[in-house]
Design a protein around this motif. Structure first.
Motif, PDB file in Angstrom:
ATOM      1  N   ILE A   1       0.876  -1.179   0.000  1.00  0.00           N
ATOM      2  CA  ILE A   1       0.000   0.000   0.000  1.00  0.00           C
ATOM      3  C   ILE A   1       0.907   1.220   0.000  1.00  0.00           C
ATOM      4  N   ILE A   2       0.675   2.129  -0.937  1.00  0.00           N
ATOM      5  CA  ILE A   2       1.506   3.340  -0.961  1.00  0.00           C
ATOM      6  C   ILE A   2       0.622   4.520  -0.596  1.00  0.00           C
ATOM      7  N   GLY A   3       1.001   5.192   0.489  1.00  0.00           N
ATOM      8  CA  GLY A   3       0.216   6.306   1.013  1.00  0.00           C
ATOM      9  C   GLY A   3      -0.387   5.927   2.350  1.00  0.00           C
TER      10      GLY A   3
ATOM     11  N   VAL B   1       2.986  -0.931   4.241  1.00  0.00           N
ATOM     12  CA  VAL B   1       2.510   0.408   3.855  1.00  0.00           C
ATOM     13  C   VAL B   1       3.725   1.335   3.778  1.00  0.00           C
ATOM     14  N   TYR B   2       3.814   2.056   2.675  1.00  0.00           N
ATOM     15  CA  TYR B   2       4.936   2.993   2.478  1.00  0.00           C
ATOM     16  C   TYR B   2       4.411   4.415   2.398  1.00  0.00           C
ATOM     17  N   ASP B   3       5.104   5.328   3.037  1.00  0.00           N
ATOM     18  CA  ASP B   3       4.738   6.747   2.912  1.00  0.00           C
ATOM     19  C   ASP B   3       5.993   7.583   2.688  1.00  0.00           C
TER      20      ASP B   3
ATOM     21  N   PHE C   1       3.092   8.988   9.438  1.00  0.00           N
ATOM     22  CA  PHE C   1       1.852   8.700   8.704  1.00  0.00           C
ATOM     23  C   PHE C   1       0.746   9.720   9.030  1.00  0.00           C
ATOM     24  N   GLY C   2      -0.218   9.817   8.104  1.00  0.00           N
ATOM     25  CA  GLY C   2      -1.475  10.522   8.388  1.00  0.00           C
ATOM     26  C   GLY C   2      -1.357  12.000   8.703  1.00  0.00           C
ATOM     27  N   ARG C   3      -0.452  12.697   8.029  1.00  0.00           N
ATOM     28  CA  ARG C   3      -0.259  14.120   8.382  1.00  0.00           C
ATOM     29  C   ARG C   3      -1.478  14.977   8.040  1.00  0.00           C
TER      30      ARG C   3
ATOM     31  N   LEU D   1      -4.092  14.437  10.643  1.00  0.00           N
ATOM     32  CA  LEU D   1      -3.764  15.199  11.856  1.00  0.00           C
ATOM     33  C   LEU D   1      -4.114  16.673  11.678  1.00  0.00           C
ATOM     34  N   MET D   2      -3.892  17.191  10.481  1.00  0.00           N
ATOM     35  CA  MET D   2      -4.242  18.595  10.207  1.00  0.00           C
ATOM     36  C   MET D   2      -5.765  18.770  10.293  1.00  0.00           C
ATOM     37  N   ALA D   3      -6.509  17.783   9.764  1.00  0.00           N
ATOM     38  CA  ALA D   3      -7.980  17.844   9.869  1.00  0.00           C
ATOM     39  C   ALA D   3      -8.378  17.863  11.346  1.00  0.00           C
TER      40      ALA D   3
ATOM     41  N   ARG E   1       9.432   7.595   4.938  1.00  0.00           N
ATOM     42  CA  ARG E   1      10.507   8.124   4.078  1.00  0.00           C
ATOM     43  C   ARG E   1      10.756   7.249   2.846  1.00  0.00           C
ATOM     44  N   HIS E   2       9.695   6.714   2.284  1.00  0.00           N
ATOM     45  CA  HIS E   2       9.772   5.972   1.017  1.00  0.00           C
ATOM     46  C   HIS E   2       8.867   6.690   0.020  1.00  0.00           C
ATOM     47  N   ARG E   3       9.437   7.469  -0.866  1.00  0.00           N
ATOM     48  CA  ARG E   3       8.620   8.152  -1.881  1.00  0.00           C
ATOM     49  C   ARG E   3       8.572   7.304  -3.135  1.00  0.00           C
TER      50      ARG E   3
ATOM     51  N   ALA F   1      -2.788   5.004  -2.644  1.00  0.00           N
ATOM     52  CA  ALA F   1      -3.674   5.911  -1.885  1.00  0.00           C
ATOM     53  C   ALA F   1      -2.867   7.163  -1.591  1.00  0.00           C
ATOM     54  N   LEU F   2      -2.520   7.869  -2.677  1.00  0.00           N
ATOM     55  CA  LEU F   2      -1.515   8.934  -2.602  1.00  0.00           C
ATOM     56  C   LEU F   2      -2.097  10.317  -2.348  1.00  0.00           C
ATOM     57  N   GLY F   3      -3.424  10.386  -2.163  1.00  0.00           N
ATOM     58  CA  GLY F   3      -4.042  11.677  -1.854  1.00  0.00           C
ATOM     59  C   GLY F   3      -4.152  12.569  -3.076  1.00  0.00           C
TER      60      GLY F   3
ATOM     61  N   ALA G   1      -7.483   4.425  -4.226  1.00  0.00           N
ATOM     62  CA  ALA G   1      -8.482   4.848  -3.234  1.00  0.00           C
ATOM     63  C   ALA G   1      -8.221   6.264  -2.766  1.00  0.00           C
ATOM     64  N   GLY G   2      -9.268   6.858  -2.202  1.00  0.00           N
ATOM     65  CA  GLY G   2      -9.119   8.140  -1.506  1.00  0.00           C
ATOM     66  C   GLY G   2      -9.239   9.332  -2.430  1.00  0.00           C
ATOM     67  N   GLU G   3      -8.559  10.390  -2.027  1.00  0.00           N
ATOM     68  CA  GLU G   3      -8.705  11.667  -2.721  1.00  0.00           C
ATOM     69  C   GLU G   3      -8.041  11.664  -4.089  1.00  0.00           C
TER      70      GLU G   3
ATOM     71  N   GLY H   1     -17.757  18.727   5.805  1.00  0.00           N
ATOM     72  CA  GLY H   1     -18.915  18.223   6.561  1.00  0.00           C
ATOM     73  C   GLY H   1     -18.714  16.759   6.902  1.00  0.00           C
ATOM     74  N   GLY H   2     -17.483  16.256   6.668  1.00  0.00           N
ATOM     75  CA  GLY H   2     -17.190  14.854   6.966  1.00  0.00           C
ATOM     76  C   GLY H   2     -17.294  13.955   5.741  1.00  0.00           C
ATOM     77  N   TYR H   3     -17.721  14.551   4.612  1.00  0.00           N
ATOM     78  CA  TYR H   3     -17.913  13.759   3.389  1.00  0.00           C
ATOM     79  C   TYR H   3     -16.574  13.294   2.812  1.00  0.00           C
ATOM     80  N   LEU H   4     -15.533  14.098   3.017  1.00  0.00           N
ATOM     81  CA  LEU H   4     -14.228  13.768   2.422  1.00  0.00           C
ATOM     82  C   LEU H   4     -13.644  12.536   3.110  1.00  0.00           C
TER      83      LEU H   4
HETATM   84  C1  LIG Z   1      -6.815  21.740   6.677  1.00  0.00           C
HETATM   85  C2  LIG Z   1      -7.642  20.526   6.317  1.00  0.00           C
HETATM   86  C3  LIG Z   1      -8.700  20.159   7.131  1.00  0.00           C
HETATM   87  C4  LIG Z   1      -9.494  19.056   6.788  1.00  0.00           C
HETATM   88  N1  LIG Z   1     -10.526  18.712   7.591  1.00  0.00           N
HETATM   89  C5  LIG Z   1     -11.327  17.676   7.255  1.00  0.00           C
HETATM   90  C6  LIG Z   1     -12.418  17.292   8.084  1.00  0.00           C
HETATM   91  O1  LIG Z   1     -12.610  17.826   9.186  1.00  0.00           O
HETATM   92  N2  LIG Z   1     -13.238  16.294   7.640  1.00  0.00           N
HETATM   93  C7  LIG Z   1     -13.027  15.652   6.455  1.00  0.00           C
HETATM   94  O2  LIG Z   1     -13.816  14.781   6.085  1.00  0.00           O
HETATM   95  N3  LIG Z   1     -11.951  15.945   5.689  1.00  0.00           N
HETATM   96  C8  LIG Z   1     -11.112  16.939   6.057  1.00  0.00           C
HETATM   97  N4  LIG Z   1     -10.037  17.249   5.271  1.00  0.00           N
HETATM   98  C9  LIG Z   1      -9.764  16.430   4.067  1.00  0.00           C
HETATM   99  C10 LIG Z   1      -9.138  15.072   4.433  1.00  0.00           C
HETATM  100  O3  LIG Z   1      -8.112  15.262   5.385  1.00  0.00           O
HETATM  101  C11 LIG Z   1      -8.576  14.403   3.165  1.00  0.00           C
HETATM  102  O4  LIG Z   1      -9.629  14.300   2.220  1.00  0.00           O
HETATM  103  C12 LIG Z   1      -8.027  13.015   3.455  1.00  0.00           C
HETATM  104  O5  LIG Z   1      -6.937  13.084   4.356  1.00  0.00           O
HETATM  105  C13 LIG Z   1      -7.531  12.344   2.164  1.00  0.00           C
HETATM  106  O6  LIG Z   1      -7.140  11.058   2.489  1.00  0.00           O
HETATM  107  P1  LIG Z   1      -6.219  10.201   1.526  1.00  0.00           P
HETATM  108  O7  LIG Z   1      -5.821   8.986   2.312  1.00  0.00           O
HETATM  109  O8  LIG Z   1      -6.875  10.029   0.226  1.00  0.00           O
HETATM  110  O9  LIG Z   1      -4.951  11.120   1.271  1.00  0.00           O
HETATM  111  P2  LIG Z   1      -3.916  11.805   2.280  1.00  0.00           P
HETATM  112  O10 LIG Z   1      -4.504  11.930   3.634  1.00  0.00           O
HETATM  113  O11 LIG Z   1      -3.448  13.017   1.593  1.00  0.00           O
HETATM  114  O12 LIG Z   1      -2.753  10.731   2.378  1.00  0.00           O
HETATM  115  C14 LIG Z   1      -1.952  10.425   1.260  1.00  0.00           C
HETATM  116  C15 LIG Z   1      -0.613   9.947   1.748  1.00  0.00           C
HETATM  117  O13 LIG Z   1       0.153   9.540   0.612  1.00  0.00           O
HETATM  118  C16 LIG Z   1       1.496   9.939   0.812  1.00  0.00           C
HETATM  119  N5  LIG Z   1       2.110  10.083  -0.516  1.00  0.00           N
HETATM  120  C17 LIG Z   1       1.791  10.932  -1.506  1.00  0.00           C
HETATM  121  N6  LIG Z   1       2.581  10.732  -2.574  1.00  0.00           N
HETATM  122  C18 LIG Z   1       3.425   9.718  -2.237  1.00  0.00           C
HETATM  123  C19 LIG Z   1       4.462   9.021  -2.923  1.00  0.00           C
HETATM  124  N7  LIG Z   1       4.818   9.326  -4.176  1.00  0.00           N
HETATM  125  N8  LIG Z   1       5.111   8.022  -2.278  1.00  0.00           N
HETATM  126  C20 LIG Z   1       4.766   7.659  -1.007  1.00  0.00           C
HETATM  127  N9  LIG Z   1       3.785   8.277  -0.309  1.00  0.00           N
HETATM  128  C21 LIG Z   1       3.117   9.289  -0.929  1.00  0.00           C
HETATM  129  C22 LIG Z   1       1.399  11.256   1.549  1.00  0.00           C
HETATM  130  O14 LIG Z   1       2.584  11.532   2.269  1.00  0.00           O
HETATM  131  C23 LIG Z   1       0.190  11.025   2.455  1.00  0.00           C
HETATM  132  O15 LIG Z   1       0.568  10.574   3.747  1.00  0.00           O
HETATM  133  C24 LIG Z   1      -9.203  18.318   5.608  1.00  0.00           C
HETATM  134  C25 LIG Z   1      -8.123  18.680   4.807  1.00  0.00           C
HETATM  135  C26 LIG Z   1      -7.333  19.773   5.149  1.00  0.00           C
HETATM  136  C27 LIG Z   1      -6.175  20.155   4.263  1.00  0.00           C
END
Ligand SMILES: Cc1cc2nc3c(=O)[nH]c(=O)nc-3n(C[C@H](O)[C@H](O)[C@H](O)COP(=O)(O)OP(=O)(O)OC[C@H]3O[C@@H](n4cnc5c(N)ncnc54)[C@H](O)[C@@H]3O)c2cc1C
Length: 419
Positions: A10-12, A35-37, A42-44, A47-49, A135-137, A166-168, A372-374, A383-386
């Motif tokens: 799993i990447i991300g 899982v590699y990040d 993990f989960g930065r 944590l910001m959310a 620390r694995h990009r 799951a790279l966001g 998966a994911g964003e 509103g929690g949909y993300l």
């Molecule tokens: C300020 C802020 C507040 C938020 N508040 C909310 C909230 O209250 N409710 C809500 O529903 N949503 C909220 N969100 C949105 C929510 O946090 C994101 O939609 C969600 O984290 C996305 O999840 P994800 O797993 O798809 O991606 P991410 O959480 O972005 O995780 C992706 C991971 O992939 C890693 N990655 C990326 N590229 C590589 C690569 N090439 N190699 C290895 N690793 C890689 C990244 O380091 C990261 O850890 C908020 C977002 C922000 C910015």
């Protein structure tokens, strides 16, 4: 010689990737799960959310909930039916985080924090045998189709039996998701839509006075109208425009209109609780020698940043009568030029299209690679949909990947001497 266990990579390590890892651990015992990040932890973004209280999901009726995903609702429906708001609550509570429904129907952990939840989740994954690597990009594939990673020790190559990406998205890149995987997948023929900011602010041309005196000021108890849509809430004046909850709620429509027409106008109601007729009456009260600022404050409750907005956005003629002034206060035009940058948006639209994936979230162009994911092409308001959709698609992709590795485990158990 001991044969290696089938390997799921799993990447991300955000919510989508961690959910996929757990789905595989639960369904394919015997698989090696890594899982590699790219980041040092993990989960930065999760944590910001958490800094905003961590809005996990929403309590509205499921059909209304699903409709928030707009044109992606049908696509996401199976994943969200399997892991929707109820399941998100059970998942959070399973990690020791009791939840509650806020006044707006949004669901939060009682702690209003993400860190205890993330810590408990990482511990649980460790207990299930999932290995976590920081620390694995990920940088792509080598000639043998092994995954390649940049690490502090140099390049690492890893062959996988199933991969979950799951790279966001591409907002807040300092938290790890830079969207730079787009080029890697495009080169492999994956159907993609360009990223666009979602849940974002907008730029407008403030006067120097407005920018210098009012940037950073919240504008509370307002209603914003765009076309048929009216949102009550609050927003913030920034140095270059506006941002915040009520603006984010309309941002998808504002952005699309700016893309079509080059600019757009949002209408502010500065006194949403006071009907126009009452406002006209209040503004018609004699104010003798009181300045206009004092009259506006006393008669209509408009002062500070609201008064500044009125002066900034209303035409001169609006101040000529109580009627025209009331009209301006109830529908103050604010011209918006551009969405703010992707980097400062809460989320993004665009990414891997539905067309690129099968029902298990596996890339048609790259069998064995699930997503998966964003990084998928859907968007939703705050509103929690993300988070709900990231967890739901993470589960779905994980289940798909687990089927692949479980089948390999079954084959190797049937023929332990096989290749
Ligand atoms: C300020 C802020 C507040 C938020 N508040 C909310 C909230 O209250 N409710 C809500 O529903 N949503 C909220 N969100 C949105 C929510 O946090 C994101 O939609 C969600 O984290 C996305 O999840 P994800 O797993 O798809 O991606 P991410 O959480 O972005 O995780 C992706 C991971 O992939 C890693 N990655 C990326 N590229 C590589 C690569 N090439 N190699 C290895 N690793 C890689 C990244 O380091 C990261 O850890 C908020 C977002 C922000 C910015």
């Amino acid at each position: 010689m001991t044969k290696e266990s089938p390997k799921a990579i799993i990447i991300g390590g955000g919510p989508a990737g961690l959910m996929a890892a757990e789905a595989i651990a639960d369904r394919a015992p015997g698989a090696a799960i890594h899982v590699y990040d790219a980041m040092p932890s993990f989960g930065r973004k999760l944590l910001m959310a958490g800094r905003g209280g961590l809005n996990l999901t929403h309590s509205e009726a499921f059909d209304a909930f699903l409709a928030r995903y707009g044109e992606a609702a049908d696509w996401l429906a199976p994943a969200l039916r399997a892991f929707g708001p109820k399941e998100v609550i059970a998942w959070a509570e399973g990690l020791g985080q009791e939840t509650f429904v806020g006044s707006s129907g949004r669901i939060f952990p009682k702690s209003f924090k993400a860190s205890p939840l993330l810590r408990a989740w990482l511990r649980r994954l460790d207990g299930k045998g999932v290995t976590l690597h920081v620390r694995h990009r990920w940088t792509g594939w080598d000639e043998q189709d092994a995954l390649t990673f940049d690490t502090p020790e140099g390049e690492v190559r890893i062959a996988a039996d199933a991969t979950v990406l799951a790279l966001g998205g591409a907002s807040w890149p300092r938290l790890g998701s830079r969207g730079d995987w787009i080029g890697l997948l495009a080169a492999r023929g994956v159907d993609l839509r360009p990223f666009r900011p979602a849940n974002c602010g907008f730029e407008t041309e403030w006067s120097t006075h407005m920018r210098e005196r009012f940037a950073g000021m919240p504008v509370k108890s307002v209603a914003l109208t765009f076309g048929e849509r009216r949102i009550e809430g609050e927003f913030v004046v920034t140095a270059s425009g506006v941002e915040g909850g009520a603006v984010y709620a309309l941002s998808r429509f504002l952005r699309d209109e700016i893309e079509r027409a080059g600019e757009t106008t949002l209408y502010l109601d500065l006194t949403p609780d006071r009907p126009r007729e009452r406002l006209v009456r209040d503004l018609s009260r004699p104010h003798h020698k009181a300045s206009l600022a004092n009259h506006l404050r006393k008669a209509a409750g408009i002062s500070g940043v609201k008064a500044a907005l009125l002066r900034e956005c209303a035409v001169k003629e609006a101040f000529s009568s109580p009627e025209t002034l009331a009209d301006a206060i109830k529908a103050l035009p604010l011209r918006l030029a551009n969405p703010t940058s992707m980097e400062s948006a809460i989320s993004v639209a665009g990414g891997i299209t539905q067309n690129a994936l099968d029902g298990d979230m596996m890339l048609k162009a790259l069998p064995g690679t699930f997503c998966a994911g964003e990084m998928l092409d859907w968007e939703a308001p705050t509103g929690g949909y993300l988070l709900t959709a990231c967890l739901a698609t993470g589960l779905r992709a994980g289940i798909g990947a687990s089927r692949r590795v479980a089948a390999l485990i079954a084959v190797s158990q049937a023929d332990p001497t096989g290749p």
